[in-house]
Design an enzyme around this catalytic site. Structure first.
Site, mmCIF file in Angstrom:
data_model
loop_
_atom_site.group_PDB
_atom_site.id
_atom_site.type_symbol
_atom_site.label_atom_id
_atom_site.label_comp_id
_atom_site.label_asym_id
_atom_site.label_seq_id
_atom_site.Cartn_x
_atom_site.Cartn_y
_atom_site.Cartn_z
ATOM 1 N N ASN A 103 2.639 -4.282 4.021
ATOM 2 C CA ASN A 103 3.556 -4.301 5.252
ATOM 3 C C ASN A 103 4.999 -5.116 4.957
ATOM 4 O OD1 ASN A 103 1.458 -3.494 6.369
ATOM 5 N ND2 ASN A 103 0.675 -5.336 7.370
ATOM 6 N N VAL A 104 5.880 -4.536 5.640
ATOM 7 C CA VAL A 104 7.338 -5.230 5.355
ATOM 8 C C VAL A 104 7.906 -5.964 6.420
ATOM 9 C CG1 VAL A 104 7.910 -3.292 4.035
ATOM 10 C CG2 VAL A 104 8.080 -3.131 6.324
ATOM 11 N N ASP A 105 6.967 -6.571 7.360
ATOM 12 C CA ASP A 105 7.247 -7.503 8.625
ATOM 13 C C ASP A 105 7.375 -8.856 8.228
ATOM 14 O OD1 ASP A 105 4.141 -6.545 9.726
ATOM 15 O OD2 ASP A 105 4.366 -8.030 8.520
ATOM 16 N N HIS B 240 5.613 -3.500 -0.985
ATOM 17 C CA HIS B 240 6.747 -2.720 -0.402
ATOM 18 C C HIS B 240 8.000 -3.640 0.036
ATOM 19 C CE1 HIS B 240 3.626 0.496 0.505
ATOM 20 N NE2 HIS B 240 3.903 0.482 -0.792
ATOM 21 N N CYS C 69 27.718 -4.427 -3.999
ATOM 22 C CA CYS C 69 27.946 -5.604 -4.708
ATOM 23 C C CYS C 69 26.639 -6.579 -4.666
ATOM 24 C CB CYS C 69 29.238 -6.454 -4.161
ATOM 25 S SG CYS C 69 28.801 -6.864 -2.282
ATOM 26 N N CYS D 80 28.359 -3.919 4.380
ATOM 27 C CA CYS D 80 28.246 -5.332 3.752
ATOM 28 C C CYS D 80 29.531 -6.045 4.116
ATOM 29 C CB CYS D 80 28.414 -5.027 2.074
ATOM 30 S SG CYS D 80 28.785 -6.682 1.546
ATOM 31 N N CYS E 147 32.058 -6.580 1.148
ATOM 32 C CA CYS E 147 32.969 -5.562 0.534
ATOM 33 C C CYS E 147 33.029 -4.209 1.208
ATOM 34 C CB CYS E 147 32.107 -5.295 -1.075
ATOM 35 S SG CYS E 147 30.750 -4.388 -0.901
ATOM 36 N N GLY F 231 -6.869 -2.640 7.688
ATOM 37 C CA GLY F 231 -5.708 -1.915 8.613
ATOM 38 C C GLY F 231 -5.107 -1.016 7.562
ATOM 39 N N SER G 244 -4.475 3.024 5.833
ATOM 40 C CA SER G 244 -5.062 4.212 5.800
ATOM 41 C C SER G 244 -5.598 4.894 4.270
ATOM 42 C CB SER G 244 -4.208 5.336 6.406
ATOM 43 O OG SER G 244 -2.911 5.344 5.395
HETATM 44 N N1 APR Z 1 -7.072 -3.159 13.239
HETATM 45 C C1 APR Z 1 -7.298 -2.637 12.199
HETATM 46 N N2 APR Z 1 -6.972 -1.556 11.650
HETATM 47 C C2 APR Z 1 -6.236 -0.595 12.434
HETATM 48 C C3 APR Z 1 -5.576 -1.093 13.731
HETATM 49 C C4 APR Z 1 -6.236 -2.536 14.272
HETATM 50 N N3 APR Z 1 -5.738 -3.029 15.372
HETATM 51 N N4 APR Z 1 -4.709 -0.410 14.517
HETATM 52 C C5 APR Z 1 -4.838 0.688 13.395
HETATM 53 N N5 APR Z 1 -5.456 0.373 12.345
HETATM 54 C C6 APR Z 1 -5.707 1.300 11.090
HETATM 55 C C7 APR Z 1 -5.649 2.856 11.054
HETATM 56 O O1 APR Z 1 -6.944 3.210 11.432
HETATM 57 C C8 APR Z 1 -5.236 3.278 9.846
HETATM 58 O O2 APR Z 1 -6.125 3.466 8.827
HETATM 59 O O3 APR Z 1 -4.569 0.781 10.235
HETATM 60 C C9 APR Z 1 -4.220 1.987 9.313
HETATM 61 C C10 APR Z 1 -2.899 2.097 9.439
HETATM 62 O O4 APR Z 1 -2.509 3.367 8.425
HETATM 63 P P1 APR Z 1 -1.060 3.502 8.233
HETATM 64 O O5 APR Z 1 -0.027 3.536 9.460
HETATM 65 O O6 APR Z 1 -0.974 4.550 7.349
HETATM 66 O O7 APR Z 1 -0.446 2.149 7.452
HETATM 67 P P2 APR Z 1 -0.612 1.750 5.964
HETATM 68 O O8 APR Z 1 -2.172 2.237 5.263
HETATM 69 O O9 APR Z 1 -0.161 0.502 5.784
HETATM 70 O O10 APR Z 1 0.487 2.802 5.181
HETATM 71 C C11 APR Z 1 0.754 2.794 3.867
HETATM 72 O O11 APR Z 1 2.502 4.084 3.966
HETATM 73 O O12 APR Z 1 4.364 5.138 4.869
HETATM 74 C C12 APR Z 1 4.026 4.186 3.858
HETATM 75 O O13 APR Z 1 5.356 2.188 3.091
HETATM 76 C C13 APR Z 1 4.471 2.793 4.123
HETATM 77 O O14 APR Z 1 3.161 0.569 3.809
HETATM 78 C C14 APR Z 1 3.205 1.850 4.397
HETATM 79 C C15 APR Z 1 2.104 2.819 3.546
#
Ligand code: APR
Length: 253
Positions: free
Chosen positions: A104-106, A121, A132, A150, A153, A190, A192
């Protein structure tokens, strides 16, 4: 809602583990109102990742890339850690979690108090000038004018995140590999499991003899292959229950 007894086994696994490492993905922050990338309401339903999330687009069509980036920035600026982020920070403080490898980037793991966070990431908390290298916090960059430039610059700026087409910094990969190869329990929360090289971390852990446990609302390509078991439920809910179970085991054995 996940049943208490479903986290009992994981709480016991955490108590007996010597080194626990977490791999977190966008599902960790859904309960902080940050859209995931894939699945219902995912960012990639709206923006094609390669078209909008690629470094070439940021260089050649910055107004296009910043259309998506400004939407992500606005969501992140408003976001607060959820009970899942706080539970992981507390488990680290209690000595039960060693590090978090996050995709995550948050920046929400940091905000929640986690100290050892490997940002695979990068993050959207600051932007850097591609001419720069002048770097400023994202909060100081006005999104009224897209793409932003920027302040020093007037060159093109990019968030300090890793875009498609960019390499993950080697020191980040090295650290994440080390953590994955040396843990005996990995929580995969969480994600995919679609994007490499982050998605290789659980397999590294597994091959090094670790138990791999998924926390997700649905199954992934890891389920039944890389992970030993999955706890199905929202990360915030599961992790809060897990923290309470671990605290109870510590207090009453
Ligand atoms: N709790 C737990 N899991 C959850 C929830 C929740 N409330 N809501 C969604 N999910 C799960 C979904 O089932 C899915 O498996 O979180 C996952 C989200 O998958 P993605 O959106 O693909 O996110 P991620 O796996 O972090 O993506 C990896 O892909 O696009 C790039 O750089 C981007 O870091 C990212 C990377």
């Amino acid at each position: 809602m996940v049943k208490d007894e479903e986290v009992d086994g994981l709480a016991k696994d955490i108590m007996t583990a010597k080194k626990v490492v977490v791999l977190s993905g966008a599902g960790m922050s859904v309960e902080s109102n940050i859209a995931p990338f894939r699945g219902p309401g995912g960012l990639w339903e709206k923006y094609d990742p390669v078209e909008y999330g690629h470094i070439t687009t940021l260089r050649n069509a910055p107004e296009k890339a910043w259309m998506m980036l400004s939407e992500m920035q606005r969501e992140i600026m408003k976001a607060k850690p959820n009970k899942g982020h706080y539970a992981l920070a507390k488990l680290e403080e209690m000595g039960h979690i060693r590090s978090i490898i996050t995709q995550n980037v948050d920046g929400l793991h940091h905000v929640a108090g986690s100290r050892d966070v490997i940002e695979f990431h990068g993050n959207l908390q600051s932007v850097i000038c591609m001419d720069c290298n002048y770097t400023v916090p994202s909060s100081e960059v006005s999104l009224d004018r897209i793409p932003p430039f920027c302040g020093k610059c007037n060159g093109p700026v990019k968030p300090n995140a890793v875009f498609f087409g960019e390499a993950i910094p080697s020191e980040v990969i090295k650290r994440a590999d080390q953590e994955s190869n040396s843990c005996d329990l990995m929580l995969v929360v969480g994600t995919s499991a679609e994007v490499q090289p982050a998605a290789s971390m659980p397999s590294l852990a597994k091959n090094a003899g670790a138990k791999v446990v998924e926390i997700n609302i649905s199954e992934t390509p890891f389920t039944g292959y890389v992970s030993d078991y999955i706890i199905k439920g929202p990360a915030g809910d599961v992790l809060e229950k897990l923290l309470n179970k671990v605290a109870a085991l510590k207090a009453f054995g």
